[in-house]
Design a protein around this motif. Structure first.
Motif, PDB file in Angstrom:
ATOM      1  N   PRO A 256       0.808  -1.228   0.000  1.00  0.00           N
ATOM      2  CA  PRO A 256       0.000   0.000   0.000  1.00  0.00           C
ATOM      3  C   PRO A 256       0.834   1.268   0.000  1.00  0.00           C
ATOM      4  O   PRO A 256       0.322   2.351  -0.306  1.00  0.00           O
ATOM      5  N   ALA A 257       2.131   1.160   0.301  1.00  0.00           N
ATOM      6  CA  ALA A 257       2.990   2.344   0.320  1.00  0.00           C
ATOM      7  C   ALA A 257       3.421   2.769  -1.077  1.00  0.00           C
ATOM      8  O   ALA A 257       3.916   3.874  -1.264  1.00  0.00           O
ATOM      9  N   HIS A 258       3.227   1.903  -2.086  1.00  0.00           N
ATOM     10  CA  HIS A 258       3.619   2.243  -3.446  1.00  0.00           C
ATOM     11  C   HIS A 258       2.576   3.176  -4.067  1.00  0.00           C
ATOM     12  O   HIS A 258       1.443   2.783  -4.313  1.00  0.00           O
ATOM     13  N   SER A 259       2.979   4.403  -4.354  1.00  0.00           N
ATOM     14  CA  SER A 259       2.043   5.387  -4.909  1.00  0.00           C
ATOM     15  C   SER A 259       1.677   5.082  -6.355  1.00  0.00           C
ATOM     16  O   SER A 259       0.662   5.563  -6.851  1.00  0.00           O
ATOM     17  N   THR A 260       2.485   4.284  -7.052  1.00  0.00           N
ATOM     18  CA  THR A 260       2.260   4.056  -8.478  1.00  0.00           C
ATOM     19  C   THR A 260       0.994   3.252  -8.772  1.00  0.00           C
ATOM     20  O   THR A 260       0.499   3.277  -9.896  1.00  0.00           O
ATOM     21  N   TYR A 261       0.479   2.535  -7.788  1.00  0.00           N
ATOM     22  CA  TYR A 261      -0.805   1.846  -7.967  1.00  0.00           C
ATOM     23  C   TYR A 261      -1.699   2.034  -6.736  1.00  0.00           C
ATOM     24  O   TYR A 261      -2.477   1.167  -6.371  1.00  0.00           O
ATOM     25  N   SER A 262      -1.581   3.211  -6.113  1.00  0.00           N
ATOM     26  CA  SER A 262      -2.321   3.523  -4.883  1.00  0.00           C
ATOM     27  C   SER A 262      -3.834   3.529  -5.075  1.00  0.00           C
ATOM     28  O   SER A 262      -4.595   3.287  -4.128  1.00  0.00           O
ATOM     29  N   GLU A 263      -4.292   3.816  -6.313  1.00  0.00           N
ATOM     30  CA  GLU A 263      -5.734   3.868  -6.556  1.00  0.00           C
ATOM     31  C   GLU A 263      -6.408   2.521  -6.279  1.00  0.00           C
ATOM     32  O   GLU A 263      -7.581   2.477  -5.920  1.00  0.00           O
ATOM     33  N   CYS A 264      -5.674   1.447  -6.458  1.00  0.00           N
ATOM     34  CA  CYS A 264      -6.231   0.110  -6.177  1.00  0.00           C
ATOM     35  C   CYS A 264      -6.602  -0.018  -4.710  1.00  0.00           C
ATOM     36  O   CYS A 264      -7.585  -0.689  -4.363  1.00  0.00           O
ATOM     37  N   TYR A 265      -5.811   0.616  -3.846  1.00  0.00           N
ATOM     38  CA  TYR A 265      -6.105   0.596  -2.416  1.00  0.00           C
ATOM     39  C   TYR A 265      -7.168   1.635  -2.054  1.00  0.00           C
ATOM     40  O   TYR A 265      -8.000   1.406  -1.175  1.00  0.00           O
ATOM     41  N   GLU A 266      -7.139   2.759  -2.752  1.00  0.00           N
ATOM     42  CA  GLU A 266      -8.079   3.834  -2.428  1.00  0.00           C
ATOM     43  C   GLU A 266      -9.527   3.428  -2.675  1.00  0.00           C
ATOM     44  O   GLU A 266     -10.423   3.822  -1.930  1.00  0.00           O
ATOM     45  N   VAL A 267      -9.771   2.655  -3.736  1.00  0.00           N
ATOM     46  CA  VAL A 267     -11.138   2.199  -4.000  1.00  0.00           C
ATOM     47  C   VAL A 267     -11.435   0.885  -3.274  1.00  0.00           C
ATOM     48  O   VAL A 267     -12.541   0.364  -3.354  1.00  0.00           O
ATOM     49  N   ASP A 268     -10.417   0.357  -2.577  1.00  0.00           N
ATOM     50  CA  ASP A 268     -10.573  -0.841  -1.739  1.00  0.00           C
ATOM     51  C   ASP A 268     -10.847  -2.104  -2.554  1.00  0.00           C
ATOM     52  O   ASP A 268     -11.759  -2.880  -2.241  1.00  0.00           O
ATOM     53  N   LEU A 269     -10.045  -2.309  -3.601  1.00  0.00           N
ATOM     54  CA  LEU A 269     -10.116  -3.575  -4.329  1.00  0.00           C
ATOM     55  C   LEU A 269      -9.648  -4.715  -3.439  1.00  0.00           C
ATOM     56  O   LEU A 269      -8.817  -4.523  -2.544  1.00  0.00           O
ATOM     57  N   ASN A 270     -10.146  -5.889  -3.687  1.00  0.00           N
ATOM     58  CA  ASN A 270      -9.726  -7.056  -2.916  1.00  0.00           C
ATOM     59  C   ASN A 270      -8.396  -7.599  -3.424  1.00  0.00           C
ATOM     60  O   ASN A 270      -7.548  -8.046  -2.648  1.00  0.00           O
ATOM     61  N   ALA A 271      -8.212  -7.567  -4.740  1.00  0.00           N
ATOM     62  CA  ALA A 271      -7.002  -8.139  -5.338  1.00  0.00           C
ATOM     63  C   ALA A 271      -6.788  -7.538  -6.723  1.00  0.00           C
ATOM     64  O   ALA A 271      -7.657  -6.841  -7.262  1.00  0.00           O
ATOM     65  N   VAL A 272      -5.624  -7.814  -7.282  1.00  0.00           N
ATOM     66  CA  VAL A 272      -5.337  -7.475  -8.677  1.00  0.00           C
ATOM     67  C   VAL A 272      -4.854  -8.741  -9.365  1.00  0.00           C
ATOM     68  O   VAL A 272      -4.303  -9.645  -8.737  1.00  0.00           O
ATOM     69  N   CYS A 273      -5.072  -8.794 -10.671  1.00  0.00           N
ATOM     70  CA  CYS A 273      -4.754 -10.011 -11.412  1.00  0.00           C
ATOM     71  C   CYS A 273      -4.267  -9.627 -12.809  1.00  0.00           C
ATOM     72  O   CYS A 273      -4.789  -8.694 -13.415  1.00  0.00           O
ATOM     73  N   VAL A 274      -3.274 -10.341 -13.308  1.00  0.00           N
ATOM     74  CA  VAL A 274      -2.772 -10.142 -14.662  1.00  0.00           C
ATOM     75  C   VAL A 274      -2.790 -11.489 -15.368  1.00  0.00           C
ATOM     76  O   VAL A 274      -2.329 -12.493 -14.829  1.00  0.00           O
ATOM     77  N   GLU A 275      -3.325 -11.488 -16.574  1.00  0.00           N
ATOM     78  CA  GLU A 275      -3.476 -12.735 -17.337  1.00  0.00           C
ATOM     79  C   GLU A 275      -2.821 -12.569 -18.705  1.00  0.00           C
ATOM     80  O   GLU A 275      -3.080 -11.602 -19.416  1.00  0.00           O
ATOM     81  N   ILE A 276      -1.964 -13.520 -19.055  1.00  0.00           N
ATOM     82  CA  ILE A 276      -1.271 -13.445 -20.331  1.00  0.00           C
ATOM     83  C   ILE A 276      -1.254 -14.812 -21.001  1.00  0.00           C
ATOM     84  O   ILE A 276      -0.984 -15.824 -20.349  1.00  0.00           O
ATOM     85  N   ASP A 277      -1.602 -14.831 -22.280  1.00  0.00           N
ATOM     86  CA  ASP A 277      -1.629 -16.062 -23.056  1.00  0.00           C
ATOM     87  C   ASP A 277      -0.750 -15.866 -24.291  1.00  0.00           C
ATOM     88  O   ASP A 277      -0.960 -14.937 -25.061  1.00  0.00           O
ATOM     89  N   THR A 278       0.233 -16.749 -24.477  1.00  0.00           N
ATOM     90  CA  THR A 278       1.201 -16.596 -25.565  1.00  0.00           C
ATOM     91  C   THR A 278       1.063 -17.691 -26.622  1.00  0.00           C
ATOM     92  O   THR A 278       1.984 -17.885 -27.428  1.00  0.00           O
ATOM     93  N   GLU A 279      -0.046 -18.382 -26.650  1.00  0.00           N
ATOM     94  CA  GLU A 279      -0.219 -19.443 -27.642  1.00  0.00           C
ATOM     95  C   GLU A 279      -0.192 -18.872 -29.064  1.00  0.00           C
ATOM     96  O   GLU A 279       0.247 -19.535 -30.007  1.00  0.00           O
TER      97      GLU A 279
END
Length: 317
Positions: A256-279
């Motif tokens: 939560p101390a990282h300001s570069t993605y602070s908005e995720c904490y400000e809106v109180d998201l539960n989690a973040v997820c990244v999905e990548i498919d290279t097929e």
């Protein structure tokens, strides 16, 4: 607000911001100019992955060209040993009497008409990647993950990589320490998706119905900015793959101390997820901590188990 106990969801409605890779391109450094030349028509490639895999060449003496098939023998260098593999692909040009050249160092090909006019060409490794049968030596070891966004998203990965010191260092070290391998760049564009989880069964929550309703409206009415989406996408991929040449985020994401993605904490998201498919590019991604696969899901709760139950956990009472 009610006390949040371990094993109890904070809200009836919990949300995750999922960044899903929707466009992907595989190339080498000298091909980046092509992306910049079509900047207005290319996807917004703001994430790039620098990887390496065995060097693939073609023995020009084995080339055979038919009306429908181009065939030959590939030479794959793995730890100083040559592995030879028969290769065949469809002649998609529809041109008879086609000529193909594979000049030294035999890692690129040129297609010509009978009169000598060049009609195409490219990397031998990409030509191999068009086949239906997958080859393990096409796997890419993830060495570095980076991002480029700039003002209003106008700076793309292709621009960033033009004068990228880490990329140059990786190239220099690869030539010195692993001359049997090549460096490849994967450009990625991501689309944000909101994932929601609703628990209407247990009746045990850390907030009231009114608080849950306010939280839901806050999430939907305050989208995370594109810059911060790219920031946490980069950080999540670094934490997941633990690339050799990255330093930041390996041990500090999420925080939560990282300001570069602070908005995720400000809106109180539960989690973040990244999905990548290279097929699509026929290359599985792997690292020293992640097994090679076409599909990777990097899922990170933004809170500790003591603070908040993950929306992907389900308790039945």
């Amino acid at each position: 607000m009610a006390d949040i106990k371990k094993g109890v969801r904070k809200y009836i409605s919990e949300f995750t911001l999922n960044m899903a890779c929707d466009y992907i391109a595989l190339m080498q450094q000298e091909d980046l100019q092509r992306i910049k030349d079509i900047a207005g028509d290319a996807p917004d490639f703001h994430i790039y992955i620098i990887g390496r895999r065995p060097r693939i060449t073609l023995d020009p003496k084995t080339l055979k060209i038919g009306d429908n098939i181009i065939s030959g023998e590939l030479v794959i260098l793995i730890e100083g040993k040559q592995i030879r593999e028969q290769f065949a692909t469809r002649n998609m040009t529809g041109i008879q009497n086609l000529k193909i050249e594979c000049p030294y160092p035999n890692n690129e090909y040129i297609l010509r008409r009978e009169d000598g006019e060049i009609i195409g060409g490219g990397k031998i490794a990409l030509l191999r990647g068009t086949g239906t049968q997958y080859a393990q030596y096409l796997d890419l070891e993830v060495l570095y993950v980076g991002q480029s966004y700039g003002k209003d998203g106008k700076r793309t990965a292709a621009n960033r990589l033009d004068a990228h010191s880490t990329l140059q260092n990786i190239y220099a070290e690869a030539i010195r320490r692993s001359p049997d391998k090549e460096i490849w760049i994967t450009l990625c564009s991501f689309e944000p998706l909101i994932l929601a989880s609703f628990d209407g069964i247990t009746g045990r929550y850390g907030t009231t119905v009114e608080e849950d309703d306010a939280h839901r409206k806050k999430i939907l009415n305050n989208p995370i900015t594109a810059q911060q989406q790219i920031n946490f996408t980069e950080a999540a991929l670094i934490k997941y793959f633990q690339p050799q040449y990255n330093k930041d985020y390996k041990d500090t994401f999420p925080n939560p101390a990282h300001s570069t993605y602070s908005e995720c904490y400000e809106v109180d998201l539960n989690a973040v997820c990244v999905e990548i498919d290279t097929e699509e590019i026929r290359s599985r991604l792997w690292s020293k901590v992640i097994t090679a696969d076409f599909h990777h899901i990097c899922q990170f709760p933004l809170h500790s188990k003591e603070e908040r139950m993950s929306m992907f956990e389900f308790n039945v009472f």
